[in-house]
Scaffold this motif. Sequence first.
Motif, PDB file in Angstrom:
ATOM      1  N   PRO A 169      34.857  20.684 -34.011  1.00  0.00           N
ATOM      2  CA  PRO A 169      34.005  19.750 -33.260  1.00  0.00           C
ATOM      3  C   PRO A 169      33.463  20.318 -31.951  1.00  0.00           C
ATOM      4  CG  PRO A 169      35.960  18.632 -34.093  1.00  0.00           C
ATOM      5  CD  PRO A 169      36.162  20.093 -34.355  1.00  0.00           C
ATOM      6  N   LYS A 170      34.164  21.267 -31.345  1.00  0.00           N
ATOM      7  CA  LYS A 170      33.733  21.817 -30.052  1.00  0.00           C
ATOM      8  C   LYS A 170      32.375  22.500 -30.139  1.00  0.00           C
ATOM      9  CE  LYS A 170      36.051  26.297 -30.570  1.00  0.00           C
ATOM     10  NZ  LYS A 170      36.370  26.084 -31.995  1.00  0.00           N
ATOM     11  N   ASP A 171      31.974  22.912 -31.326  1.00  0.00           N
ATOM     12  CA  ASP A 171      30.691  23.611 -31.480  1.00  0.00           C
ATOM     13  C   ASP A 171      29.500  22.719 -31.151  1.00  0.00           C
ATOM     14  OD1 ASP A 171      31.666  26.162 -32.366  1.00  0.00           O
ATOM     15  OD2 ASP A 171      32.188  25.215 -34.260  1.00  0.00           O
ATOM     16  N   TRP A 172      29.695  21.398 -31.184  1.00  0.00           N
ATOM     17  CA  TRP A 172      28.594  20.486 -30.861  1.00  0.00           C
ATOM     18  C   TRP A 172      28.263  20.503 -29.372  1.00  0.00           C
ATOM     19  CZ3 TRP A 172      25.045  18.504 -33.855  1.00  0.00           C
ATOM     20  CH2 TRP A 172      25.284  18.502 -35.230  1.00  0.00           C
ATOM     21  N   ASP A 173      29.037  21.254 -28.599  1.00  0.00           N
ATOM     22  CA  ASP A 173      28.718  21.404 -27.183  1.00  0.00           C
ATOM     23  C   ASP A 173      27.442  22.208 -26.979  1.00  0.00           C
ATOM     24  OD1 ASP A 173      29.943  20.391 -24.796  1.00  0.00           O
ATOM     25  OD2 ASP A 173      30.236  22.456 -24.136  1.00  0.00           O
ATOM     26  N   SER A 174      27.003  22.951 -28.022  1.00  0.00           N
ATOM     27  CA  SER A 174      25.781  23.753 -27.902  1.00  0.00           C
ATOM     28  C   SER A 174      24.516  22.918 -28.101  1.00  0.00           C
ATOM     29  CB  SER A 174      25.799  24.899 -28.920  1.00  0.00           C
ATOM     30  OG  SER A 174      25.869  24.401 -30.243  1.00  0.00           O
ATOM     31  N   ASN A 175      24.685  21.628 -28.425  1.00  0.00           N
ATOM     32  CA  ASN A 175      23.529  20.736 -28.534  1.00  0.00           C
ATOM     33  C   ASN A 175      23.352  19.987 -27.217  1.00  0.00           C
ATOM     34  OD1 ASN A 175      22.438  17.828 -29.178  1.00  0.00           O
ATOM     35  ND2 ASN A 175      21.737  19.131 -30.853  1.00  0.00           N
ATOM     36  N   ASN A 176      22.129  19.904 -26.760  1.00  0.00           N
ATOM     37  CA  ASN A 176      21.865  19.301 -25.446  1.00  0.00           C
ATOM     38  C   ASN A 176      22.296  17.845 -25.362  1.00  0.00           C
ATOM     39  OD1 ASN A 176      20.760  21.657 -24.400  1.00  0.00           O
ATOM     40  ND2 ASN A 176      18.691  21.141 -25.089  1.00  0.00           N
ATOM     41  N   TYR A 177      22.246  17.137 -26.452  1.00  0.00           N
ATOM     42  CA  TYR A 177      22.610  15.721 -26.435  1.00  0.00           C
ATOM     43  C   TYR A 177      24.126  15.519 -26.419  1.00  0.00           C
ATOM     44  CZ  TYR A 177      17.737  14.694 -27.542  1.00  0.00           C
ATOM     45  OH  TYR A 177      16.366  14.596 -27.503  1.00  0.00           O
ATOM     46  N   PHE A 178      24.864  16.412 -27.084  1.00  0.00           N
ATOM     47  CA  PHE A 178      26.312  16.255 -27.211  1.00  0.00           C
ATOM     48  C   PHE A 178      27.097  17.096 -26.211  1.00  0.00           C
ATOM     49  CE2 PHE A 178      24.462  15.242 -31.345  1.00  0.00           C
ATOM     50  CZ  PHE A 178      25.050  14.010 -31.607  1.00  0.00           C
ATOM     51  N   ASN A 179      26.387  17.929 -25.432  1.00  0.00           N
ATOM     52  CA  ASN A 179      27.050  18.742 -24.419  1.00  0.00           C
ATOM     53  C   ASN A 179      27.694  17.840 -23.363  1.00  0.00           C
ATOM     54  OD1 ASN A 179      27.305  20.403 -21.905  1.00  0.00           O
ATOM     55  ND2 ASN A 179      26.521  21.970 -23.286  1.00  0.00           N
ATOM     56  N   CYS A 180      28.912  18.187 -22.959  1.00  0.00           N
ATOM     57  CA  CYS A 180      29.630  17.339 -21.993  1.00  0.00           C
ATOM     58  C   CYS A 180      28.901  17.243 -20.651  1.00  0.00           C
ATOM     59  CB  CYS A 180      31.045  17.872 -21.784  1.00  0.00           C
ATOM     60  SG  CYS A 180      32.135  17.612 -23.219  1.00  0.00           S
ATOM     61  N   SER A 181      28.130  18.269 -20.310  1.00  0.00           N
ATOM     62  CA  SER A 181      27.391  18.223 -19.040  1.00  0.00           C
ATOM     63  C   SER A 181      26.228  17.238 -19.086  1.00  0.00           C
ATOM     64  CB  SER A 181      26.862  19.617 -18.698  1.00  0.00           C
ATOM     65  OG  SER A 181      25.951  20.062 -19.698  1.00  0.00           O
ATOM     66  N   SER A 182      25.890  16.753 -20.276  1.00  0.00           N
ATOM     67  CA  SER A 182      24.776  15.813 -20.403  1.00  0.00           C
ATOM     68  C   SER A 182      25.128  14.421 -19.906  1.00  0.00           C
ATOM     69  CB  SER A 182      24.329  15.724 -21.866  1.00  0.00           C
ATOM     70  OG  SER A 182      23.833  16.969 -22.311  1.00  0.00           O
TER      71      SER A 182
END
Length: 274
Positions: free
Chosen positions: A164-177
């Motif tokens: 699941p951590k790989d979804w951090d590379s998507n702008n919508y699912f990144n934790c910084s979003s």
Amino acid sequence: MPAVRKYRRETSEISCCLKYLLFTSNVFIWMAALMVLAVGIWAWSEKDMFRNIAKLSFIALDPAFVLIILGGITFLLGFMGSVGALRENTCLLAAYAIFLSILLIAEIGFCALAFVLKDKGWIKDQATEGLKAFIRHYREDADQQNLIDWIQEDWLQCCGIDGPKDWDSNNYFNCSSIAIGSREACGVPFSCCRRRPQELIKNKQCGYDVRKEGYPVDRNIHERGCLRAGEDWLEAHLISVAAACVGLLMLQILGICFAQNLRADIYTQKSKWH
């Protein structure tokens, strides 16, 4: 006049069975290819891709574009085979046999290359890069989004590439979003969620916040990455996949043989007439 009729019967070398078998099989291929091509063109038109050429940066991963290419190639192949057999056109039959031979050689070459490079990680690297592109463009293309959702939810029951951590590379699912107000930040798509017992309608928000610190340990999502899940699926269905590939190659070899035999029959008949 009777002598002419007798001569024609004796020199009718073309096998009707071979002719109409080749014609009928390619008509079905032609019709199936036409449907695939129509779906691909419709999907592209719905996304307005014919006007917005700027979106073609990741065209090779566009499912609609893949359908257009496969449908176009198969349509052309079915046309040459069916019309060439029906009209006894040696040029079309020759083109059909050559086209099939090129496809056959390409497929055998790809299989050999995959076998040679399977231990060097080349296939795994290519699959990883493809999945990374799907994740990055998840919200940018509806077809790619539907495809990755189908892979994660229905086919492999997985999430991300390695997890699941790989979804951090998507702008919508990144934790910084979180800072820009994305409600999906530090989450995953709903297709990562495991279906609950007796759940008729899946909760589309089930993946919200599941990667945030302090979230319960039981996140009710697939923890296995799609890359590993794909490897496991291939190992479990290796015989079926190999049988399907061999069957496809055999059908192509038969098509080449049928086309060549029919051409030879036509040439034989023409030579006797002249």
